[in-house]
Design an enzyme around this catalytic site. Sequence first.
Site, mmCIF file in Angstrom:
data_model
loop_
_atom_site.group_PDB
_atom_site.id
_atom_site.type_symbol
_atom_site.label_atom_id
_atom_site.label_comp_id
_atom_site.label_asym_id
_atom_site.label_seq_id
_atom_site.Cartn_x
_atom_site.Cartn_y
_atom_site.Cartn_z
ATOM 1 N N HIS A 281 -7.779 -0.672 -16.972
ATOM 2 C CA HIS A 281 -6.917 0.508 -16.828
ATOM 3 C C HIS A 281 -5.592 0.088 -16.199
ATOM 4 C CE1 HIS A 281 -11.031 2.137 -16.959
ATOM 5 N NE2 HIS A 281 -10.449 3.050 -17.726
ATOM 6 N N ASP B 195 -11.733 -4.369 -14.795
ATOM 7 C CA ASP B 195 -10.992 -3.149 -15.087
ATOM 8 C C ASP B 195 -9.806 -3.433 -16.012
ATOM 9 O OD1 ASP B 195 -9.861 -0.609 -14.981
ATOM 10 O OD2 ASP B 195 -10.116 -0.439 -12.818
#
Length: 139
Positions: free
Chosen positions: A20, A18
Amino acid sequence: MNNKTLKGTLVTGVIGEDVHIVGIRILEYALGEAGFKIVSLGSQVSQKEFVEAAIEVNADAILVSSLSGHAEALVPGLRDKCIETGLNHILLYLGGFLQIGEMPWVETEEKFKAWGFNRVYPPGTSPSRVIADLKDDLM
């Protein structure tokens, strides 16, 4: 770092592939303003990196973010790794979009708590809630 009293050392990061990072950056800022020492690992952090950093800085808590929906595959075993390395009582917090698909939040929270997380937060949780919980849990 601000002049407020230090309330604890926290290791933060986004687990797995990830990338983000905006949410965890906002949380890190708020935690720093509240007087916590933040050790930010950034994005794409492995369980091993979280544990090694927590040992290195003698952390009080590890805060894991996951927005890809893959936490269900990425976080099981983190509590065990902490125990294996002597971090028996470290606080583990988890937040974000934790899984793909619909499941009532209560069931999601129970699942991750069964895997050893002390607190589990849904998307959109206010940093003030996390700060209040940390203050309660670290007292």
